[in-house]
Design a protein around this motif. Structure first.
Motif, PDB file in Angstrom:
ATOM      1  N   ASP A 133       0.848  -1.189   0.000  1.00 47.76           N
ATOM      2  CA  ASP A 133       0.000   0.000   0.000  1.00 47.76           C
ATOM      3  C   ASP A 133       0.886   1.243   0.000  1.00 47.76           C
ATOM      4  O   ASP A 133       1.874   1.330   0.721  1.00 47.76           O
ATOM      5  N   GLY A 134       0.503   2.209  -0.810  1.00 46.22           N
ATOM      6  CA  GLY A 134       1.324   3.387  -1.038  1.00 46.22           C
ATOM      7  C   GLY A 134       2.066   3.334  -2.356  1.00 46.22           C
ATOM      8  O   GLY A 134       2.567   4.354  -2.832  1.00 46.22           O
ATOM      9  N   PHE A 135       2.139   2.124  -2.950  1.00 40.89           N
ATOM     10  CA  PHE A 135       2.793   1.944  -4.242  1.00 40.89           C
ATOM     11  C   PHE A 135       1.776   1.700  -5.361  1.00 40.89           C
ATOM     12  O   PHE A 135       2.148   1.412  -6.488  1.00 40.89           O
ATOM     13  N   TYR A 136       0.500   1.752  -5.031  1.00 43.66           N
ATOM     14  CA  TYR A 136      -0.560   1.662  -6.031  1.00 43.66           C
ATOM     15  C   TYR A 136      -1.664   2.642  -5.645  1.00 43.66           C
ATOM     16  O   TYR A 136      -1.728   3.145  -4.520  1.00 43.66           O
ATOM     17  N   ASN A 137      -2.547   2.907  -6.598  1.00 47.11           N
ATOM     18  CA  ASN A 137      -3.651   3.837  -6.355  1.00 47.11           C
ATOM     19  C   ASN A 137      -4.864   3.111  -5.780  1.00 47.11           C
ATOM     20  O   ASN A 137      -5.080   1.930  -6.048  1.00 47.11           O
ATOM     21  N   VAL A 138      -5.655   3.853  -5.035  1.00 49.97           N
ATOM     22  CA  VAL A 138      -7.030   3.461  -4.733  1.00 49.97           C
ATOM     23  C   VAL A 138      -7.909   4.629  -5.153  1.00 49.97           C
ATOM     24  O   VAL A 138      -7.634   5.780  -4.786  1.00 49.97           O
ATOM     25  N   PRO A 144      -8.882   9.577  -7.343  1.00 53.52           N
ATOM     26  CA  PRO A 144      -7.804   9.096  -6.475  1.00 53.52           C
ATOM     27  C   PRO A 144      -7.866   9.754  -5.097  1.00 53.52           C
ATOM     28  O   PRO A 144      -8.180  10.938  -4.975  1.00 53.52           O
ATOM     29  N   TRP A 145      -7.578   8.981  -4.052  1.00 58.01           N
ATOM     30  CA  TRP A 145      -7.526   9.539  -2.706  1.00 58.01           C
ATOM     31  C   TRP A 145      -6.411   8.827  -1.940  1.00 58.01           C
ATOM     32  O   TRP A 145      -5.971   7.743  -2.316  1.00 58.01           O
ATOM     33  N   GLY A 146      -5.941   9.457  -0.867  1.00 56.24           N
ATOM     34  CA  GLY A 146      -4.886   8.830  -0.090  1.00 56.24           C
ATOM     35  C   GLY A 146      -4.342   9.747   0.980  1.00 56.24           C
ATOM     36  O   GLY A 146      -4.705  10.922   1.077  1.00 56.24           O
ATOM     37  N   SER A 174      -4.635   7.989 -19.482  1.00 48.38           N
ATOM     38  CA  SER A 174      -5.727   8.616 -18.746  1.00 48.38           C
ATOM     39  C   SER A 174      -5.903   8.056 -17.340  1.00 48.38           C
ATOM     40  O   SER A 174      -6.814   8.463 -16.617  1.00 48.38           O
ATOM     41  N   THR A 175      -5.032   7.109 -16.923  1.00 49.52           N
ATOM     42  CA  THR A 175      -5.106   6.539 -15.576  1.00 49.52           C
ATOM     43  C   THR A 175      -4.415   7.472 -14.592  1.00 49.52           C
ATOM     44  O   THR A 175      -3.189   7.530 -14.531  1.00 49.52           O
ATOM     45  N   ILE A 176      -5.193   8.221 -13.830  1.00 48.79           N
ATOM     46  CA  ILE A 176      -4.638   9.237 -12.940  1.00 48.79           C
ATOM     47  C   ILE A 176      -4.377   8.670 -11.549  1.00 48.79           C
ATOM     48  O   ILE A 176      -4.958   7.673 -11.143  1.00 48.79           O
ATOM     49  N   GLY A 177      -3.491   9.331 -10.805  1.00 49.30           N
ATOM     50  CA  GLY A 177      -3.165   8.929  -9.452  1.00 49.30           C
ATOM     51  C   GLY A 177      -1.694   9.138  -9.172  1.00 49.30           C
ATOM     52  O   GLY A 177      -0.882   9.252 -10.091  1.00 49.30           O
ATOM     53  N   THR A 223      -4.086  -0.097  -9.722  1.00 44.29           N
ATOM     54  CA  THR A 223      -5.188   0.685  -9.169  1.00 44.29           C
ATOM     55  C   THR A 223      -6.275  -0.246  -8.648  1.00 44.29           C
ATOM     56  O   THR A 223      -6.702  -1.165  -9.356  1.00 44.29           O
ATOM     57  N   ILE A 224      -6.690  -0.028  -7.408  1.00 42.23           N
ATOM     58  CA  ILE A 224      -7.900  -0.655  -6.893  1.00 42.23           C
ATOM     59  C   ILE A 224      -9.021   0.357  -7.096  1.00 42.23           C
ATOM     60  O   ILE A 224      -9.075   1.384  -6.424  1.00 42.23           O
ATOM     61  N   GLY A 225      -9.884   0.073  -8.065  1.00 42.41           N
ATOM     62  CA  GLY A 225     -10.951   1.000  -8.413  1.00 42.41           C
ATOM     63  C   GLY A 225     -12.240   0.620  -7.722  1.00 42.41           C
ATOM     64  O   GLY A 225     -12.923  -0.331  -8.128  1.00 42.41           O
ATOM     65  N   VAL A 226     -12.581   1.344  -6.659  1.00 38.46           N
ATOM     66  CA  VAL A 226     -13.794   1.081  -5.887  1.00 38.46           C
ATOM     67  C   VAL A 226     -14.917   1.950  -6.442  1.00 38.46           C
ATOM     68  O   VAL A 226     -14.742   3.162  -6.613  1.00 38.46           O
TER      69      VAL A 226
END
Length: 738
Positions: free
Chosen positions: A122-127, A133-135, A166-169, A176-179
């Protein structure tokens, strides 16, 4: 009358409205509903009927035919039927290939301490949440017990790669874990629900769905409120959580939809730093906190009080001439006041400025709010689609850490840090991210799309410290990092049910706030601190294929990641030292499949063979494994879904790995066997009970208590601390929609 074979299902169907169609948030839609038509205004996705005799429907994870990188989508149907209502996104995605995750206090009952994808921590990929994106401010990590709860989720995608332009973060190279939030029901409905289970866990809630409101041009939405309380699996690690979630959308004219999402979360939880091997052997695998106020591990001294909120206003519009616009203006916040004993594991004796037997501890404050906007504009040119946009995010953060005397009710303890009068850290920081992008999806041949693109990443961190983390001086410093990130994707529809893709993309991650002041020159008032650590970068190369029919859902991929400037850390005597560990090569193969057998039964399997090793000083010799990177993962299960009944049995295996750098702290392989059983009253049932459900979620049926992760080290002697798999648990849930 609806046939009972459809009872209790939720599925994507389209509702037409007199003036327009309705859109609620950015939902990834899998299966036959997925569309690549970028010019169409999205429609609302609501509850409806679906043929359950299908591998696509029953698949726990699957890769839609439209994916452009290794992806596992976990559907709302899977989440509702298999996951305990207290669980968070980390508990849900653990079944996916190459994912390593266990919640140490039971499902959703503490923050997840390890969630690794291909060895990326965690911290090396996006959520992301609905594409936003948030974190966290200091290290790009995520708080799994904060923000949204499982009852409000639609689907989740685990994208194992940097994505397209276009994949932001901030951490796109790790995936990316896209919830995604769920969408409302097709009819006005009130749904009270309650869950009771192991560890004295209770979830009480209610949801109100408006259904389409003709008076407001077909607007629809829902409000969900719930309360979660639990004693937790670990001793004296209780949790109390209140959550309110709302989602609405209103059509404006024939071509525009405005949506609103709001989430408010209050959390009080006791925290643990893990347990030593000796403590586990003496007190059991659920060793946690005590009820002794003279002890640094007293539950009253180790707790978090957290408030979170997350809001956005989205606009989706057809602008004419083939142009479409998708924009979300958002804000989210995290306000955290935490306390912990100085050394809850007992190696540091009591004693403060005020008395030799007084209990020392720490008071932490971490408050931040982000404001941002995601803009994506597309133009359909006929022979392809051009997409351009920008993500902007500005986050302001206040961080404090103070040594205190708990015996005196939290009075500042000057002896804890004599140089600053007991203050360990006091700073404000600002993070600014700007990521413009452009991408062209060229229809080179029938079924063949070639997508070149580029994203520019500008990241700036500015720190104003009254008491800096390491130097204890008043300092102000900043660093700016930029990168140009190209990508190329080729996607080919080999047949109606078969697609393949190949991808090459560059990834980038700026050093986080924890790395400032480490390995830098000794700071002075004249020479402010920064960091001499280089940003992490990668080149990802991936190829895969997906096959989707009613009888078989199958996907497989291979990947190779050349990762430069990995930042590692080691702990000695309570001091954490960060360093550029050098290059790392990630490579592996992944696959997942669901086969519909018949009579409501499906078989599921996934697996991965993974390698994550540093390059070493001698390229001819194999390097060392990095931390938290399993050598393999696998899952095997069976699903039954027929008439009013649902049942599943799933076993997840995680291979051996190391808990720390340098192949230190070897950890053995483990597996967890989970089950689910559910019954939904059909249309032929009693009038007052139609669509009522009773569900059981069963976790760790074999009651394994293995050590599965390194939690860190004690502050005094550097003794390793561990997390163990929480024991067997059962959760029963009933809901009564009317």
């Amino acid at each position: 009358m609806m046939n009972s074979k459809w009872a209790g299902t939720r599925h994507a169907v389209l509702l037409s409205f007199p003036a327009t169609c309705l859109f609620l948030g950015a939902q990834a839609v899998s299966g036959p509903e997925a569309s690549t038509d970028s010019s169409a205004l999205p429609t609302v996705v609501v509850s409806g009927a679906v043929d359950k005799d299908s591998a696509i429907t029953q698949a726990p994870t699957m890769a839609p035919l439209t994916v452009t990188q290794p992806t596992s989508v976990l559907s709302q149907f899977y989440i509702e039927n298999n996951i305990a209502p207290s669980a968070n996104y980390d508990d849900i995605v653990k079944i996916a290939p190459s994912v390593y995750a266990v919640s140490p206090n039971g499902p959703g009952l503490s923050e997840n301490q390890v969630l690794s994808i291909r060895g990326f921590a965690d911290g090396f990929y996006n959520v992301t949440f609905d594409g936003i994106p948030w974190g966290d401010s200091n290290d790009f990590t995520h708080h799994s017990t904060s923000y949204y709860m499982g009852h409000d989720l639609g689907n989740i995608s685990v994208d194992r790669g940097p994505g397209t332009a276009s994949t932001i973060g901030n951490a796109t190279f790790g995936g990316t874990i896209g919830v995604n939030s769920k969408n409302p029901l097709a009819e006005m409905t009130v749904t009270p629900y309650a869950s009771f289970g192991s560890f004295n866990t209770q979830v009480i809630g209610g949801e109100f769905d408006t259904g389409p409101m003709a008076k407001y041009n077909g607007a629809a939405g829902f409000i969900d409120a719930e309360s979660l309380s639990s004693d937790g699996y670990l001793k004296n690690l209780g949790l109390d959580r209140k959550n309110l979630f709302t989602k609405f959308a209103i059509p404006v004219g024939d071509n525009t939809v405005v949506s609103f999402v709001g989430m408010y979360n209050e959390l009080v939880q006791n925290i643990s730093l893990g347990a030593t091997a000796a403590q586990i052997a003496q007190f059991g695998p659920n060793y946690g906190l005590s009820r002794d106020p003279t002890n640094q591990n007293y539950l009253g001294y180790n707790n978090d009080h957290i408030h979170d909120d997350f809001e956005y206003i989205g606009v989706v519009s057809q602008l004419g001439g083939g142009w479409t616009l998708d924009n979300k203006a958002y804000t989210y916040a995290y306000y955290h006041v935490g306390e912990n004993g100085l050394d809850p594991n007992g190696e540091t004796p009591n004693g403060t400025t005020y008395g030799p037997n007084d209990v020392p501890g720490q008071l932490l404050i971490n408050n931040y709010r982000s404001w941002g906007d995601t803009l994506n504009v597309k133009d359909d040119l006929g022979f392809g689609t051009v997409s351009t946009g920008v993500w902007f995010d500005r986050q302001n953060n206040l961080r404090q850490l103070t040594e205190v005397d708990f015996t005196l009710g939290g009075a500042i303890n000057p002896a804890g840090n004599p140089a600053t009068g007991g203050i360990d850290r006091e700073l404000t920081q600002t993070l600014t991210t700007v990521q413009p992008f452009v991408q062209f999806d060229w229809k080179a041949l029938p079924g063949l799309i070639v997508s070149p693109g580029v994203r520019y990443d500008h990241f700036e961190r500015a720190v104003d410290a009254q008491v800096d983390v390491k130097s204890a001086l008043a300092e102000s410093y900043s660093n700016t990092y930029t990168a140009t990130l190209p990508s190329l994707v080729v996607h080919y529809d080999l047949a109606k049910d078969w697609a393949a893709y190949a991808q090459a993309a560059k990834g980038f991650l700026a050093p986080n706030e924890n790395f400032f002041d480490y390995n830098a020159k000794t700071p002075t008032a004249i020479s402010p601190a920064s960091t001499n650590l280089s940003p992490e970068q990668s080149w990802n190369y991936q190829a895969g294929t997906s096959w989707q029919t009613q009888a078989l859902s199958l996907s497989a991929d291979v990947y190779y990641i050349d990762f430069a400037n990995l930042i590692g850390s080691t702990t000695s005597g309570g001091d954490v030292v960060y360093f550029n560990q050098g290059g790392v090569i990630y490579k592996g193969v992944e696959a997942e499949a669901t086969a519909y057998i018949g009579m409501g039964f499906s078989a599921y399997a996934n697996g991965s063979l993974n390698s994550a090793k540093d390059k070493g000083s001698d390229p001819q010799n194999p390097g060392l494994w990095i931390a938290n990177a399993p050598k393999s993962t696998a899952a095997l299960g069976v699903i039954f879904n027929r008439a009013e009944w649902y049942a599943s049995l799933m076993d997840k295996y995680v291979g051996s790995r190391f808990g720390d750098v340098g192949q230190a702290i070897p950890l053995g392989a483990y597996s967890t066997l989970d089950g689910a059983l559910g019954y939904t009253v059909g249309e032929n049932g009693p009038a007052g009970l139609r669509k009522a459900t009773l569900k059981l979620a069963l976790n760790n049926l074999v009651n394994s208590h293995k050590i599965y992760a390194l939690a860190g080290y004690t502050a005094d002697a550097g003794t390793p601390l561990y997390w163990t798999i929480p024991g067997r648990s059962v959760f029963a849930t009933v809901s009564m929609p009317f």
